[in-house]
Design an enzyme around this catalytic site. Structure first.
Site, PDB file in Angstrom:
ATOM      1  N   CYS A 151       0.774  -1.140  -0.100  1.00 26.79           N
ATOM      2  CA  CYS A 151      -0.121   0.030  -0.004  1.00 26.79           C
ATOM      3  C   CYS A 151       0.946   1.289   0.006  1.00 26.79           C
ATOM      4  O   CYS A 151       0.259   2.422  -0.094  1.00 26.79           O
ATOM      5  CB  CYS A 151      -0.988  -0.053   1.282  1.00 26.79           C
ATOM      6  SG  CYS A 151      -1.313  -1.653   1.675  1.00 26.79           S
ATOM      7  N   SER A 201     -11.003   0.778   5.505  1.00 26.56           N
ATOM      8  CA  SER A 201     -11.016   1.625   4.049  1.00 26.56           C
ATOM      9  C   SER A 201     -11.584   0.674   3.081  1.00 26.56           C
ATOM     10  O   SER A 201     -11.545  -0.464   3.297  1.00 26.56           O
ATOM     11  CB  SER A 201      -9.657   2.212   3.639  1.00 26.56           C
ATOM     12  OG  SER A 201      -8.822   0.984   3.688  1.00 26.56           O
ATOM     13  N   HIS A 238      -9.361   3.634  -0.989  1.00 32.15           N
ATOM     14  CA  HIS A 238      -8.048   3.178  -1.053  1.00 32.15           C
ATOM     15  C   HIS A 238      -7.371   2.285  -2.139  1.00 32.15           C
ATOM     16  O   HIS A 238      -7.473   1.275  -1.939  1.00 32.15           O
ATOM     17  CB  HIS A 238      -7.777   2.535   0.076  1.00 32.15           C
ATOM     18  CG  HIS A 238      -6.383   1.839   0.489  1.00 32.15           C
ATOM     19  ND1 HIS A 238      -5.377   2.653   0.292  1.00 32.15           N
ATOM     20  CD2 HIS A 238      -6.001   1.096   1.477  1.00 32.15           C
ATOM     21  CE1 HIS A 238      -4.142   2.089   0.453  1.00 32.15           C
ATOM     22  NE2 HIS A 238      -4.686   1.160   1.374  1.00 32.15           N
TER      23      HIS A 238
END
Ligand SMILES: [Zn+2]
Lengths: 129, 388
Positions: free
Chosen positions: B87, B211, B336
Site C-alpha cells: 500500500c 477503508s 484506498h
C-alpha cells in the site's frame, strides 16, 4: 499455496521446528537462516519448540478469502512461545473464551484444503493449555 | 542534491469505476497532471508507476511499459519503472521521482499511482492484499489485513484504554472531510452509531473502521525548484522525502501497536526538513483502518503514545482543529486504491498549500506532511512539503 511451497515447510509446520542462534542464544520461529542480531557471526541450528506459550493479542476473523471462509468465525492470535519468540496462528477454542495472557499449547491440525480433491495443508494451531 | 518542487497534480475519481480500465485510469490522472503543469508530454524525462498488485487484480504485469505506452510516451523511449511496496507503492513512486530529480539525473519526472481492485471478487481481493504480509507464516492461516490491524487495535486498547467512541470518531471525522472532496468514494457524513453498529469484520474492527476496496489513479509531476516557475506560479517545495523498513510480520515487531518504521521515517523527515512537529499545519496519514490513524499521529510524534484517541475525540485533528489530519477524507472516506494512495496524499497536500482545497481548505496552510504505510508497517514513506 503450491504443493512444493507447502511441502518444503512440512517439518516446521508439523512439528514446530524452528531455529536457534548459538552465538546469541535467540530462538526463531518462524525459522530464520540468518540471525538478524549476529548476521554472518551467527551460528544457526535447528530447534524443536516445546509448543507452550501465551496469547499476546488476538482477533476473531469474520470474513476471509474463499478457501478459509468456511471456518469463520475463528480466533487468530499472536502467540509468545516460552522460548521468547512470537508467531501468528489460529487458536481452537470458543470465540468468547480467548483473552490476552491466555496460556496455550500447540496441536497438529488441518489448516486448509485446496477444494474437495486438492492438497490438504496440515500444520500447527493452538488450544487452551 | 538539488531542491525539488511539485508542479502538477492529477487525480481520477476514487470508487467502483466499473466502466474504466486500469490503463485508462492511470492515463486520465497522468494527463490531468501534465495539463496542470502546463507541460507537453514530450518534456517528460522519466516515469515511475506505483502499483501493488496488477498481477492479481487485473492479471497484468509490466506496468511501467504499459502505462508509458498508453500515455503516448513509448515512442519517446523514456525510462518507465514500476515501484511496489504494497500500500506504500505510490509513496515510493513519488520518492523515486524526487530522488531522480534531486540527484540531477533528470529534470521533469512524473510519478503515478494506480490500482483497479473491483475487477475481482471480494475473496480474491482479500487474498491479494494478504500478500502484503508474510504469506508463509501469516497468510497461510487465513489471516487477513483487517485481522492484523485488529490485533494491533486489541493490543493498543489493552495498553492504553482507547474507547470504542474514540476509535469510531476517526471514521466520523474522515467521512466529514470526504463529504467535502469531489473525488472521494464516500461523499457522505456518518455518525458514531453508524460505525459502532456496522458489521464486525475482525474483532474489534467493524466494517466502518476499514477503508474500502477502490479503483483510482493519481499523478504528480516534479522538477528542480529552480525551474519550477517556467511551469507554474504555485510550485510546492519538497522539504523532505524519507523511507524506512521494519519486519514483514506483525509478530516480529518490537511493539505490536507501534509502527517503528513510522517513527524512523518521521524522525528522518523532520531532520531533513529542519522542522519541528509544531511547524506542521496539516498531515495526510495512512488510515487504512481507524487504529492506523491513531498510531500514525503518535508515531510521527504529534503527541505521546496513548493520547491520540483523546485528541481525536476533542477535535484536535478535525478540519478546524489545531492539526487537521486527513483533510482529503483519508483512505477511509476518499477510498484506498492501494497503489494510488501515496500519491493521492501528495495531491491533497499540494492542493491545500496552493489554497485550492475548496470546502476542505485549511486556512493559511504553509507546511504539510504525508505518511504512507505498506502492509502492517514493514514499509513507511513520509514527505514534508512547503509553500514557496
Ligand atoms: Zn544471533
Amino acid at each position: 499455496m503450491s504443493v512444493p511451497r507447502f511441502w518444503r515447510k512440512q517439518p516446521q509446520r508439523y512439528n514446530l521446528i524452528g531455529t536457534k542462534c548459538e552465538t546469541c542464544g535467540t530462538h526463531y520461529f518462524p525459522p530464520r537462516t540468518l540471525c538478524p542480531k549476529c548476521r554472518r557471526e551467527g551460528k544457526i541450528v535447528e530447534h524443536k519448540f516445546k509448543g507452550t506459550g501465551k496469547v499476546v493479542t488476538f482477533s476473531i476473523i469474520r470474513t476471509t478469502s474463499e478457501e478459509y471462509d468456511i471456518q469463520t468465525p475463528f480466533p487468530v492470535a499472536i502467540i509468545e512461545l516460552d522460548e521468547g519468540t512470537r508467531m501468528t496462528a489460529p487458536v481452537v477454542c470458543d470465540i468468547n473464551e480467548i483473552h490476552i495472557g491466555m496460556p496455550v499449547k500447540s496441536t497438529f491440525r488441518k489448516i486448509v484444503s485446496d477444494g474437495p480433491s486438492g492438497t490438504i495443508v496440515y500444520g500447527t494451531k493452538f488450544v487452551p493449555a | 542534491m538539488r531542491d525539488v518542487a511539485v508542479i502538477g497534480i492529477g487525480l481520477t475519481n476514487f470508487g467502483e469505476m466499473w466502466d474504466t480500465s486500469f490503463r485508462e485510469l492511470c492515463v486520465e490522472a497522468g494527463v490531468k497532471a501534465i495539463e496542470d503543469a502546463g507541460l507537453d508530454g514530450e518534456q517528460i524525462d522519466e516515469m515511475f508507476v506505483g502499483n501493488m498488485s496488477g498481477g492479481r487484480f487485473v492479471l497484468q504485469e509490466h506496468i511501467g511499459a504499459l502505462i508509458a505506452d498508453y500515455a503516448g510516451l513509448a515512442t519517446n523511449h523514456i525510462p518507465s519503472t514500476r515501484t511496489e511496496a504494497a500500500c506504500a507503492s505510490g509513496g515510493l513512486a513519488f520518492r523515486q521521482a524526487v530522488t531522480c530529480v534531486a540527484s540531477g539525473m533528470q529534470d521533469v519526472v512524473i510519478a503515478a499511482g494506480v490500482e483497479k481492485m473491483t475487477d475481482v471478487s471480494g475473496g480474491e481481493t482479500t487474498d491479494a492484499l494478504a500478500g502484503a504480509a508474510d504469506r508463509e507464516w501469516e497468510g497461510i492461516y487465513g489471516v487477513t489485513f483487517p485481522s492484523l490491524y485488529a490485533m494491533m487495535a486489541r493490543d493498543y486498547i489493552h495498553k492504553y484504554g482507547l474507547t470504542r467512541e474514540q476509535l469510531a470518531q476517526v471514521a466520523v471525522k474522515n467521512h466529514f472531510n470526504g463529504a467535502r472532496n469531489p473525488i472521494a468514494q464516500f461523499r457522505k457524513e456518518i455518525t458514531l452509531d453508524v460505525v459502532k453498529n456496522s458489521t464486525l469484520v475482525a474483532d474489534p474492527l467493524r466494517l466502518m473502521d476499514c477503508s474500502p476496496v477502490s479503483d483510482g489513479a493519481s499523478a504528480v509531476i516534479v522538477c528542480p525548484l529552480e525551474r519550477a516557475h517556467e511551469f507554474t506560479d504555485t510550485p510546492v517545495k519538497v522539504l523532505a522525502s524519507t523511507q524506512a523498513t521494519d519486519t514483514i510480520s506483525l509478530h516480529d515487531r518490537r511493539d505490536i501497536s507501534t509502527i517503528d518504521a513510522t517513527i524512523a521515517a518521521g524522525n528522518r523527515a523532520f531532520k531533513m526538513a529542519g522542522l519541528e512537529r509544531k511547524d506542521i499545519d496539516l498531515v495526510e496519514v495512512h488510515d487504512c483502518f481507524t487504529i492506523a490513524e491513531i498510531c500514525a499521529i503518535e508515531d510521527l510524534g504529534f503527541c505521546k503514545k496513548g493520547e491520540a484517541g483523546k485528541l481525536t475525540e476533542e477535535g484536535y485533528t478535525a478540519l478546524d482543529g489545531k492539526l487537521p489530519v486527513n483533510t482529503s477524507g483519508g483512505l477511509k472516506a476518499c477510498g484506498h486504491p492501494v497503489g494510488a494512495t501515496g500519491i493521492k496524499q501528495v495531491c491533497e497536500i499540494v492542493q491545500q498549500l496552493r489554497g485550492d482545497a475548496g470546502k476542505r481548505q485549511v486556512n493559511g496552510a504553509e507546511i504539510g506532511m504525508t505518511q504512507n504505510v505498506g502492509g502492517t508497517g514493514a514499509t513507511v514513506v513520509t514527505h514534508i512539503f512547503g509553500r514557496t
